[in-house]
Scaffold this motif. Structure first.
Motif, PDB file in Angstrom:
ATOM      1  N   GLN A  86      30.102  59.489  31.072  1.00  0.00           N
ATOM      2  CA  GLN A  86      29.690  61.069  30.774  1.00  0.00           C
ATOM      3  C   GLN A  86      30.806  61.962  31.202  1.00  0.00           C
ATOM      4  O   GLN A  86      30.927  62.957  31.053  1.00  0.00           O
ATOM      5  CB  GLN A  86      28.358  61.359  31.446  1.00  0.00           C
ATOM      6  N   LEU A  87      31.825  61.181  32.196  1.00  0.00           N
ATOM      7  CA  LEU A  87      32.760  62.085  32.716  1.00  0.00           C
ATOM      8  C   LEU A  87      34.144  62.022  31.800  1.00  0.00           C
ATOM      9  O   LEU A  87      34.481  61.149  30.939  1.00  0.00           O
ATOM     10  CB  LEU A  87      33.239  61.198  33.894  1.00  0.00           C
ATOM     11  N   SER A  88      35.141  63.124  32.360  1.00  0.00           N
ATOM     12  CA  SER A  88      36.043  63.409  31.264  1.00  0.00           C
ATOM     13  C   SER A  88      37.142  62.337  31.641  1.00  0.00           C
ATOM     14  O   SER A  88      38.184  62.253  30.682  1.00  0.00           O
ATOM     15  CB  SER A  88      36.269  64.888  31.369  1.00  0.00           C
ATOM     16  N   THR A  89      37.266  61.730  32.925  1.00  0.00           N
ATOM     17  CA  THR A  89      38.010  60.935  33.249  1.00  0.00           C
ATOM     18  C   THR A  89      37.729  59.484  33.324  1.00  0.00           C
ATOM     19  O   THR A  89      36.657  59.468  34.017  1.00  0.00           O
ATOM     20  CB  THR A  89      39.161  61.651  34.359  1.00  0.00           C
ATOM     21  N   PRO A  90      38.633  58.392  33.398  1.00  0.00           N
ATOM     22  CA  PRO A  90      38.019  57.104  33.411  1.00  0.00           C
ATOM     23  C   PRO A  90      37.889  56.765  35.045  1.00  0.00           C
ATOM     24  O   PRO A  90      38.758  57.503  35.839  1.00  0.00           O
ATOM     25  CB  PRO A  90      39.191  56.133  32.919  1.00  0.00           C
ATOM     26  N   VAL A  91      36.748  56.045  35.412  1.00  0.00           N
ATOM     27  CA  VAL A  91      36.875  55.456  36.608  1.00  0.00           C
ATOM     28  C   VAL A  91      36.724  54.173  36.662  1.00  0.00           C
ATOM     29  O   VAL A  91      35.846  53.368  35.991  1.00  0.00           O
ATOM     30  CB  VAL A  91      35.592  56.075  37.367  1.00  0.00           C
ATOM     31  N   PHE A  92      37.603  53.246  37.495  1.00  0.00           N
ATOM     32  CA  PHE A  92      37.209  51.845  37.694  1.00  0.00           C
ATOM     33  C   PHE A  92      36.137  51.320  37.915  1.00  0.00           C
ATOM     34  O   PHE A  92      35.354  51.963  39.071  1.00  0.00           O
ATOM     35  CB  PHE A  92      38.331  51.291  38.632  1.00  0.00           C
ATOM     36  N   PHE A  93      35.389  50.523  36.978  1.00  0.00           N
ATOM     37  CA  PHE A  93      34.114  50.016  37.309  1.00  0.00           C
ATOM     38  C   PHE A  93      34.304  48.488  37.017  1.00  0.00           C
ATOM     39  O   PHE A  93      34.778  48.187  35.752  1.00  0.00           O
ATOM     40  CB  PHE A  93      33.118  50.713  36.424  1.00  0.00           C
ATOM     41  N   GLN A  94      33.576  47.708  37.555  1.00  0.00           N
ATOM     42  CA  GLN A  94      33.822  46.375  37.156  1.00  0.00           C
ATOM     43  C   GLN A  94      32.189  45.498  37.571  1.00  0.00           C
ATOM     44  O   GLN A  94      31.681  45.838  38.480  1.00  0.00           O
ATOM     45  CB  GLN A  94      34.891  45.415  38.193  1.00  0.00           C
ATOM     46  N   GLN A  95      31.944  44.720  36.881  1.00  0.00           N
ATOM     47  CA  GLN A  95      30.740  44.029  36.887  1.00  0.00           C
ATOM     48  C   GLN A  95      30.862  42.538  36.681  1.00  0.00           C
ATOM     49  O   GLN A  95      30.327  41.861  35.779  1.00  0.00           O
ATOM     50  CB  GLN A  95      29.601  44.556  36.092  1.00  0.00           C
ATOM     51  N   ASP A  96      31.674  41.741  37.680  1.00  0.00           N
ATOM     52  CA  ASP A  96      32.013  40.620  37.290  1.00  0.00           C
ATOM     53  C   ASP A  96      31.540  39.359  38.323  1.00  0.00           C
ATOM     54  O   ASP A  96      32.099  38.409  38.667  1.00  0.00           O
ATOM     55  CB  ASP A  96      33.614  40.298  37.327  1.00  0.00           C
ATOM     56  N   GLY A  97      30.548  40.036  39.213  1.00  0.00           N
ATOM     57  CA  GLY A  97      29.876  39.242  40.177  1.00  0.00           C
ATOM     58  C   GLY A  97      30.593  39.263  41.576  1.00  0.00           C
ATOM     59  O   GLY A  97      31.672  39.880  41.720  1.00  0.00           O
ATOM     60  N   THR A  98      29.749  38.757  42.465  1.00  0.00           N
ATOM     61  CA  THR A  98      30.217  38.523  43.854  1.00  0.00           C
ATOM     62  C   THR A  98      30.754  37.166  44.076  1.00  0.00           C
ATOM     63  O   THR A  98      29.741  36.044  43.804  1.00  0.00           O
ATOM     64  CB  THR A  98      29.370  39.195  44.744  1.00  0.00           C
ATOM     65  N   LEU A  99      31.764  36.710  44.747  1.00  0.00           N
ATOM     66  CA  LEU A  99      32.052  35.484  45.274  1.00  0.00           C
ATOM     67  C   LEU A  99      31.869  35.479  46.815  1.00  0.00           C
ATOM     68  O   LEU A  99      32.083  36.314  47.591  1.00  0.00           O
ATOM     69  CB  LEU A  99      33.455  35.067  44.961  1.00  0.00           C
ATOM     70  N   ILE A 100      30.825  34.560  47.116  1.00  0.00           N
ATOM     71  CA  ILE A 100      30.684  34.058  48.624  1.00  0.00           C
ATOM     72  C   ILE A 100      31.418  32.924  49.145  1.00  0.00           C
ATOM     73  O   ILE A 100      31.311  31.694  48.461  1.00  0.00           O
ATOM     74  CB  ILE A 100      29.111  34.114  48.978  1.00  0.00           C
ATOM     75  N   VAL A 101      31.931  32.929  50.257  1.00  0.00           N
ATOM     76  CA  VAL A 101      32.852  31.570  50.491  1.00  0.00           C
ATOM     77  C   VAL A 101      32.724  31.524  52.343  1.00  0.00           C
ATOM     78  O   VAL A 101      32.128  32.680  52.739  1.00  0.00           O
ATOM     79  CB  VAL A 101      34.406  31.902  50.418  1.00  0.00           C
ATOM     80  N   TRP A 102      32.988  30.408  52.562  1.00  0.00           N
ATOM     81  CA  TRP A 102      32.772  30.155  54.090  1.00  0.00           C
ATOM     82  C   TRP A 102      33.618  29.208  54.431  1.00  0.00           C
ATOM     83  O   TRP A 102      34.001  28.243  53.507  1.00  0.00           O
ATOM     84  CB  TRP A 102      31.233  29.967  54.511  1.00  0.00           C
ATOM     85  N   HIS A 103      34.069  29.151  55.722  1.00  0.00           N
ATOM     86  CA  HIS A 103      34.889  27.816  56.219  1.00  0.00           C
ATOM     87  C   HIS A 103      33.767  27.010  56.934  1.00  0.00           C
ATOM     88  O   HIS A 103      32.562  26.932  57.043  1.00  0.00           O
ATOM     89  CB  HIS A 103      35.524  28.487  57.394  1.00  0.00           C
ATOM     90  N   ARG A 104      34.357  25.613  56.777  1.00  0.00           N
ATOM     91  CA  ARG A 104      33.630  24.528  57.012  1.00  0.00           C
ATOM     92  C   ARG A 104      32.546  24.445  58.042  1.00  0.00           C
ATOM     93  O   ARG A 104      31.392  24.072  58.011  1.00  0.00           O
ATOM     94  CB  ARG A 104      34.402  23.307  57.104  1.00  0.00           C
TER      95      ARG A 104
END
Length: 382
Positions: A86-104
């Motif tokens: 609904q806004l007049s200017t674009p806003v960066f929006f992403q819905q590509d999930g979250t990656l979770i990592v950890w060291h051994r």
């Protein structure tokens, strides 16, 4: 929602951060007259909304928060698309999930985290089970991490937005909608309520509202300090928010446009707004380097601190009050570390309350709505 009941009414909103701007735009879009007051500037310097990473991660956050906040976060994911559209200017929006990592060496911590996530998914059918990743799956999602991480978790459907782009876009929309904005203006809701100009005064001051969120002489509102670092890292090409599990300093890395990364995690029970500590800076920077070696050549753009407004139970709340000789007041607070994730839900509940006097959405999502006793009722009770 009956938008006509909001039109031709006049509202004063105190606080021009995320919640104040969203409400001002939404009310003006529905035909209301809106005056917005803020002690800061139009760029939201000094607002917690400007410092945030703006991740929209209900499943990841379910490990540390209540189910009601998770439900509000799920609601917000789809609603953000509509609000931004609904806004007049674009806003960066992403819905590509979250990656979770950890060291051994942190595998046992990761197992506890995974177990918690899976339990939460069983208790909430709207959450999608995390996907367990091997080296190849990590490489498919984030090629730059496969050399350091042989396993991980992928949380589908989660997202993020660019908070500063959003604040700027909302500011532009306020001008288009002819909202009267009074920046650098120290206004208090109680003073505005005495002005017969307004039907309702809405308090969105965050930690600035300590004086009105009190119970039996004790403040129920507090500030919780957070610290983030903004980096420019052209050598790092992460595609989605990434979280590192660590027993002492878990971190998140939120990639924005133009190779900008927001790195944070620190949470300190303090309302201290001084500069970032050496310890926090070292822990954040050393941890982010262990995720991707390309951060070694990153340029530090900003080290920022801010205090998130937090209520006693760490949950958001909307209070309303009516007084015989004053206009109505609505107080919105306690969005804590989940401001961007849950603000669409809080916004819609507030709009329903203003239009109808009640909110079915709040009942469905578990948002706490309370009616504060008026001054007259309080004196009778006393």
């Amino acid at each position: 929602m009956n938008s006509t009941s909001l039109s031709h009414r006049k509202y004063a909103i105190v606080g021009g951060g995320l919640m104040g701007r969203l409400l001002a735009v939404a009310l003006a879009q529905r035909g209301a007259q809106v005056d917005l007051f803020d002690k800061g500037d139009a760029n939201a310097h000094g607002s917690a909304a400007r410092v945030a990473a703006a991740m929209l991660a209900p499943l990841a956050e379910s490990v540390i928060t209540e189910d009601s906040v998770v439900r509000m976060g799920i609601y917000g994911l789809s609603r953000w698309k509509e609000l931004i559209g609904q806004l007049s200017t674009p806003v960066f929006f992403q819905q590509d999930g979250t990656l979770i990592v950890w060291h051994r060496q942190d595998a046992s911590e990761a197992q506890r985290f995974t177990t918690h996530l899976e339990r939460n998914c069983r208790n909430n059918a709207l959450l999608q089970l995390p996907q367990k990743l091997n080296t190849e799956a990590v490489r498919d999602l984030e090629p730059g991490l496969a050399e350091r991480f042989t396993q991980g978790l992928f949380l589908p459907n989660e997202g993020q937005l660019d908070n500063r782009q959003l604040l700027d876009a909302l500011l532009l929309e306020l001008g288009i909608l002819k909202v009267h904005c009074y920046w650098h203006t120290q206004a208090h809701p109680d003073d505005l309520r005495k002005d017969q100009t307004y039907q309702t005064v809405i308090d969105c001051r965050g930690t600035g509202a300590l004086d009105v969120w009190a119970s039996n002489g004790a403040n129920t509102l507090r500030g919780v300090r957070g610290e983030v670092i903004r980096l420019h890292a052209p050598e790092v090409k992460l595609k989605r928010p990434t979280r590192l599990i660590h027993p002492r300093y878990p971190i998140y890395i939120a990639p924005k446009e133009n190779d900008i990364y927001v790195v944070g995690a620190t949470e300190i029970e303090s309302d201290d707004l001084s500069e970032m500590s050496v310890r926090s800076a070292m822990e954040l920077l050393s941890a982010v380097y262990t995720v991707h070696s390309g951060f070694a050549e990153a340029r530090i753009l900003e080290m920022a601190t801010q205090c998130r407004p937090t209520l006693k139970n760490n949950l958001p709340e909307i209070k309303t009050r009516k007084d015989k000789d004053l206009c109505d007041v609505m107080m919105i607070n306690g969005l804590y570390r989940h401001g961007y994730m849950i603000s669409p839900a809080v916004l819609d509940c507030a709009l329903e309350l203003l239009a109808l006097g009640e909110s079915k959405t709040a009942l469905e999502l578990g948002l706490n709505i309370s009616k504060e006793a008026s001054n007259q009722e309080a004196s009778v009770c006393a």
